[in-house]
Motif scaffolding. Structure first.
Motif, PDB file in Angstrom:
ATOM      1  N   ILE A 117       0.701  -1.050   0.158  1.00 51.39           N
ATOM      2  CA  ILE A 117       0.069   0.300  -0.171  1.00 51.39           C
ATOM      3  C   ILE A 117       0.941   1.411  -0.063  1.00 51.39           C
ATOM      4  O   ILE A 117       1.613   1.327   1.012  1.00 51.39           O
ATOM      5  CB  ILE A 117      -1.105  -0.309   1.073  1.00 51.39           C
ATOM      6  CG1 ILE A 117      -2.063  -1.204   1.762  1.00 51.39           C
ATOM      7  CG2 ILE A 117      -1.814   0.940   1.502  1.00 51.39           C
ATOM      8  CD1 ILE A 117      -2.713  -1.326   2.447  1.00 51.39           C
ATOM      9  N   VAL A 118       0.762   2.404  -1.039  1.00 49.05           N
ATOM     10  CA  VAL A 118       1.429   3.510  -1.344  1.00 49.05           C
ATOM     11  C   VAL A 118       0.508   4.431  -0.628  1.00 49.05           C
ATOM     12  O   VAL A 118      -0.525   4.904  -1.323  1.00 49.05           O
ATOM     13  CB  VAL A 118       2.051   3.971  -2.271  1.00 49.05           C
ATOM     14  CG1 VAL A 118       2.671   4.951  -2.105  1.00 49.05           C
ATOM     15  CG2 VAL A 118       2.803   2.792  -2.891  1.00 49.05           C
ATOM     16  N   ASN A 119       0.569   4.749   1.110  1.00 47.76           N
ATOM     17  CA  ASN A 119      -0.024   5.991   0.842  1.00 47.76           C
ATOM     18  C   ASN A 119       0.059   7.144   1.414  1.00 47.76           C
ATOM     19  O   ASN A 119       0.977   8.260   2.295  1.00 47.76           O
ATOM     20  CB  ASN A 119       0.014   4.774   2.682  1.00 47.76           C
ATOM     21  CG  ASN A 119      -1.554   5.779   4.069  1.00 47.76           C
ATOM     22  OD1 ASN A 119      -1.118   5.931   5.346  1.00 47.76           O
ATOM     23  ND2 ASN A 119      -2.490   6.463   3.258  1.00 47.76           N
ATOM     24  N   ARG A 120      -0.387   7.805   0.358  1.00 43.73           N
ATOM     25  CA  ARG A 120       0.150   9.822   0.307  1.00 43.73           C
ATOM     26  C   ARG A 120      -1.289  10.356  -0.065  1.00 43.73           C
ATOM     27  O   ARG A 120      -1.573   9.032  -0.703  1.00 43.73           O
ATOM     28  CB  ARG A 120       1.012   9.581  -0.146  1.00 43.73           C
ATOM     29  CG  ARG A 120       1.330   9.313  -1.623  1.00 43.73           C
ATOM     30  CD  ARG A 120       2.244   9.124  -2.457  1.00 43.73           C
ATOM     31  NE  ARG A 120       2.465   9.213  -4.235  1.00 43.73           N
ATOM     32  CZ  ARG A 120       3.389   8.581  -4.468  1.00 43.73           C
ATOM     33  NH1 ARG A 120       3.993   8.988  -4.499  1.00 43.73           N
ATOM     34  NH2 ARG A 120       3.180   8.880  -5.727  1.00 43.73           N
ATOM     35  N   ARG A 121      -1.089  11.946  -0.161  1.00 42.33           N
ATOM     36  CA  ARG A 121      -2.413  11.510  -0.917  1.00 42.33           C
ATOM     37  C   ARG A 121      -1.997  12.309  -2.188  1.00 42.33           C
ATOM     38  O   ARG A 121      -2.647  11.851  -3.653  1.00 42.33           O
ATOM     39  CB  ARG A 121      -1.555  13.709  -0.240  1.00 42.33           C
ATOM     40  CG  ARG A 121      -2.746  13.932   1.099  1.00 42.33           C
ATOM     41  CD  ARG A 121      -3.450  13.612   1.203  1.00 42.33           C
ATOM     42  NE  ARG A 121      -4.601  14.507   0.517  1.00 42.33           N
ATOM     43  CZ  ARG A 121      -5.995  14.168   0.692  1.00 42.33           C
ATOM     44  NH1 ARG A 121      -6.633  13.237   1.167  1.00 42.33           N
ATOM     45  NH2 ARG A 121      -7.167  14.986  -0.361  1.00 42.33           N
ATOM     46  N   THR A 122      -1.041  12.403  -3.175  1.00 44.16           N
ATOM     47  CA  THR A 122      -0.575  12.574  -4.402  1.00 44.16           C
ATOM     48  C   THR A 122      -0.690  10.921  -4.976  1.00 44.16           C
ATOM     49  O   THR A 122       0.269   9.471  -4.663  1.00 44.16           O
ATOM     50  CB  THR A 122       1.069  12.658  -4.844  1.00 44.16           C
ATOM     51  OG1 THR A 122       1.110  13.720  -3.721  1.00 44.16           O
ATOM     52  CG2 THR A 122       1.107  13.075  -6.068  1.00 44.16           C
ATOM     53  N   PRO A 123      -1.603  10.872  -5.945  1.00 48.78           N
ATOM     54  CA  PRO A 123      -1.659   9.472  -6.929  1.00 48.78           C
ATOM     55  C   PRO A 123      -0.848   9.602  -7.342  1.00 48.78           C
ATOM     56  O   PRO A 123       0.524   9.957  -7.681  1.00 48.78           O
ATOM     57  CB  PRO A 123      -2.557   9.762  -7.992  1.00 48.78           C
ATOM     58  CG  PRO A 123      -3.115  11.207  -7.614  1.00 48.78           C
ATOM     59  CD  PRO A 123      -2.492  11.824  -6.471  1.00 48.78           C
ATOM     60  N   LEU A 124      -0.805   7.660  -8.170  1.00 51.52           N
ATOM     61  CA  LEU A 124       1.095   6.996  -8.456  1.00 51.52           C
ATOM     62  C   LEU A 124       1.317   7.685  -9.911  1.00 51.52           C
ATOM     63  O   LEU A 124       0.062   6.927 -10.690  1.00 51.52           O
ATOM     64  CB  LEU A 124       0.890   5.339  -7.585  1.00 51.52           C
ATOM     65  CG  LEU A 124      -0.175   5.355  -6.153  1.00 51.52           C
ATOM     66  CD1 LEU A 124      -0.068   3.543  -6.247  1.00 51.52           C
ATOM     67  CD2 LEU A 124       1.419   6.099  -5.600  1.00 51.52           C
ATOM     68  N   ALA A 125       2.381   7.446 -10.109  1.00 54.87           N
ATOM     69  CA  ALA A 125       3.125   7.334 -11.232  1.00 54.87           C
ATOM     70  C   ALA A 125       3.420   6.448 -11.847  1.00 54.87           C
ATOM     71  O   ALA A 125       2.948   5.126 -11.860  1.00 54.87           O
ATOM     72  CB  ALA A 125       3.971   8.441 -11.579  1.00 54.87           C
ATOM     73  N   ASN A 129      -0.169   0.778 -10.689  1.00 51.11           N
ATOM     74  CA  ASN A 129      -0.133  -1.340 -10.779  1.00 51.11           C
ATOM     75  C   ASN A 129       0.709  -2.228 -10.621  1.00 51.11           C
ATOM     76  O   ASN A 129       0.440  -3.157 -10.670  1.00 51.11           O
ATOM     77  CB  ASN A 129      -0.701  -1.410 -12.659  1.00 51.11           C
ATOM     78  CG  ASN A 129      -1.816  -1.273 -13.242  1.00 51.11           C
ATOM     79  OD1 ASN A 129      -2.522  -1.319 -13.150  1.00 51.11           O
ATOM     80  ND2 ASN A 129      -1.771  -0.617 -14.270  1.00 51.11           N
ATOM     81  N   ARG A 130       1.290  -1.371  -9.395  1.00 51.76           N
ATOM     82  CA  ARG A 130       2.259  -1.941  -8.664  1.00 51.76           C
ATOM     83  C   ARG A 130       1.743  -1.952  -7.169  1.00 51.76           C
ATOM     84  O   ARG A 130       2.730  -3.153  -5.905  1.00 51.76           O
ATOM     85  CB  ARG A 130       3.480  -1.423  -8.370  1.00 51.76           C
ATOM     86  CG  ARG A 130       4.528  -1.835 -10.092  1.00 51.76           C
ATOM     87  CD  ARG A 130       4.278  -2.994 -10.688  1.00 51.76           C
ATOM     88  NE  ARG A 130       4.815  -2.542 -12.254  1.00 51.76           N
ATOM     89  CZ  ARG A 130       4.793  -2.424 -13.181  1.00 51.76           C
ATOM     90  NH1 ARG A 130       3.192  -2.678 -13.217  1.00 51.76           N
ATOM     91  NH2 ARG A 130       5.537  -2.997 -14.453  1.00 51.76           N
ATOM     92  N   ALA A 131       1.030  -1.324  -6.589  1.00 43.81           N
ATOM     93  CA  ALA A 131       0.710  -1.243  -5.109  1.00 43.81           C
ATOM     94  C   ALA A 131      -0.985  -0.155  -4.997  1.00 43.81           C
ATOM     95  O   ALA A 131      -1.133   0.191  -6.354  1.00 43.81           O
ATOM     96  CB  ALA A 131       1.745  -0.200  -4.316  1.00 43.81           C
ATOM     97  N   TRP A 132      -1.630  -0.629  -3.924  1.00 44.14           N
ATOM     98  CA  TRP A 132      -3.256   0.110  -3.710  1.00 44.14           C
ATOM     99  C   TRP A 132      -2.577   1.511  -3.252  1.00 44.14           C
ATOM    100  O   TRP A 132      -1.897   1.378  -1.956  1.00 44.14           O
ATOM    101  CB  TRP A 132      -3.753  -0.616  -2.970  1.00 44.14           C
ATOM    102  CG  TRP A 132      -4.503  -0.215  -2.312  1.00 44.14           C
ATOM    103  CD1 TRP A 132      -5.510   0.576  -2.901  1.00 44.14           C
ATOM    104  CD2 TRP A 132      -5.680  -0.645  -0.722  1.00 44.14           C
ATOM    105  NE1 TRP A 132      -6.990   1.132  -2.506  1.00 44.14           N
ATOM    106  CE2 TRP A 132      -7.050   0.317  -1.554  1.00 44.14           C
ATOM    107  CE3 TRP A 132      -5.519  -1.235  -0.195  1.00 44.14           C
ATOM    108  CZ2 TRP A 132      -7.661  -0.123  -0.584  1.00 44.14           C
ATOM    109  CZ3 TRP A 132      -5.831  -1.661   1.140  1.00 44.14           C
ATOM    110  CH2 TRP A 132      -7.158  -0.946   0.667  1.00 44.14           C
ATOM    111  N   TRP A 133      -2.980   2.849  -3.855  1.00 41.67           N
ATOM    112  CA  TRP A 133      -2.974   4.100  -3.515  1.00 41.67           C
ATOM    113  C   TRP A 133      -3.720   4.218  -2.102  1.00 41.67           C
ATOM    114  O   TRP A 133      -5.281   4.560  -3.166  1.00 41.67           O
ATOM    115  CB  TRP A 133      -2.810   4.759  -4.285  1.00 41.67           C
ATOM    116  CG  TRP A 133      -2.951   6.156  -4.029  1.00 41.67           C
ATOM    117  CD1 TRP A 133      -2.425   6.978  -3.406  1.00 41.67           C
ATOM    118  CD2 TRP A 133      -3.737   7.664  -4.676  1.00 41.67           C
ATOM    119  NE1 TRP A 133      -2.549   8.375  -2.957  1.00 41.67           N
ATOM    120  CE2 TRP A 133      -3.416   8.885  -4.318  1.00 41.67           C
ATOM    121  CE3 TRP A 133      -5.118   7.133  -6.056  1.00 41.67           C
ATOM    122  CZ2 TRP A 133      -4.416   9.619  -4.161  1.00 41.67           C
ATOM    123  CZ3 TRP A 133      -5.757   8.537  -5.946  1.00 41.67           C
ATOM    124  CH2 TRP A 133      -5.847   9.904  -4.695  1.00 41.67           C
TER     125      TRP A 133
END
Length: 251
Positions: A117-125, A129-133
């Motif tokens: 899980i990537v837990n941050r305000r900014t969406p993933l670039a 498709n490698r972690a849950w934002w």
């Protein structure tokens, strides 16, 4: 007929999952096609875990039977050459010869999964498709406390897919650990076997606890209901990785 044990890494994004299907490309089909290009044999390979569409693997285990006694190194390198030429995102990390009685699925003593899980305000670039934002702040310590409530043998009906084909919803969860490093939260799960969608369902529900939507008591109540409708959010497939399976050293 020689049997080979394969350790496989793949990006599951372009595939319909591990298992061969008639109307989509699977990881199993991709490897079987490479086998045919290598030695002209049509063979079915079995895997330790039938991962779903979009799920990745660092260490999937499979077994393969071939009529000719090739060296393990030759099998690995030849399959990888054909997979590379086809621009697949599946590669064979290791190949070893094993006794005929070895079965990637039924010989497994334990299976291990990682959920990111990537837990941050900014969406993933880069991590798309490698972690849950998850943009809402998660308390990983609270998630860890909640996860420990699920360790042991339980009826996990609430946390399995309605399409799950397992004969029993009772499973023994050996590990469910949550750790945080900066914006990355990792959940590691281990058991002899899992129900369909069990890890994703567990991760989603403990994330509900981590963001304050659920309490620890809510999680235990959901488990006790033994009802799929009581499950929290189901975490998306693209955050899940199969990282390995355990086998007896004496086969």
């Amino acid at each position: 007929m020689p049997r080979y044990r394969l350790t496989i890494e793949y990006d599951g994004t372009p595939y319909c999952g591990w298992q061969r299907q008639d109307n989509a490309t699977s990881v199993q089909q991709t490897i079987e096609t490479a086998v045919f290009k290598f030695c002209g044999e049509h063979t079915a390979i079995g895997a330790a875990g039938r991962t779903d569409s979009g799920v990745h693997a660092f260490g999937q285990t499979a077994h393969l039977d071939l009529s000719k006694d090739w060296s393990a190194t030759k099998v690995r390198d030849a399959l990888n050459a054909h997979l590379l030429a086809a621009e697949e995102t599946v590669y064979i990390l290791n190949v070893e010869k094993v006794p005929d009685r070895f079965d990637a699925r039924f010989s497994a003593l334990g299976r291990h999964y990682l959920y990111r899980i990537v837990n941050r305000r900014t969406p993933l670039a880069l991590e798309a498709n490698r972690a849950w934002w998850v943009s809402k702040r998660l308390d990983a310590d609270v998630m860890q406390e909640a996860a420990q409530l699920l360790i042991g043998t339980h009826d996990f009906t609430t946390f399995r897919s309605s399409q799950c084909q397992s004969k029993s919803p009772v499973k023994t969860l050996a590990r469910l650990d949550v750790t945080r490093c900066g914006e990355l939260i990792e959940v590691r799960a281990s058991a002899r076997s899992f129900l369909h969608n069990q890890v994703r369902s567990l991760v989603g529900s403990i994330a509900d606890v981590g963001c304050g939507r659920w309490s620890h008591d809510d999680l235990l109540a959901a488990l006790a209901k033994r009802d799929r409708k009581a499950c929290g959010v189901v975490a998306p497939a693209h955050g899940l990785y199969m990282i390995g399976a355990d086998y007896s050293p004496i086969l």
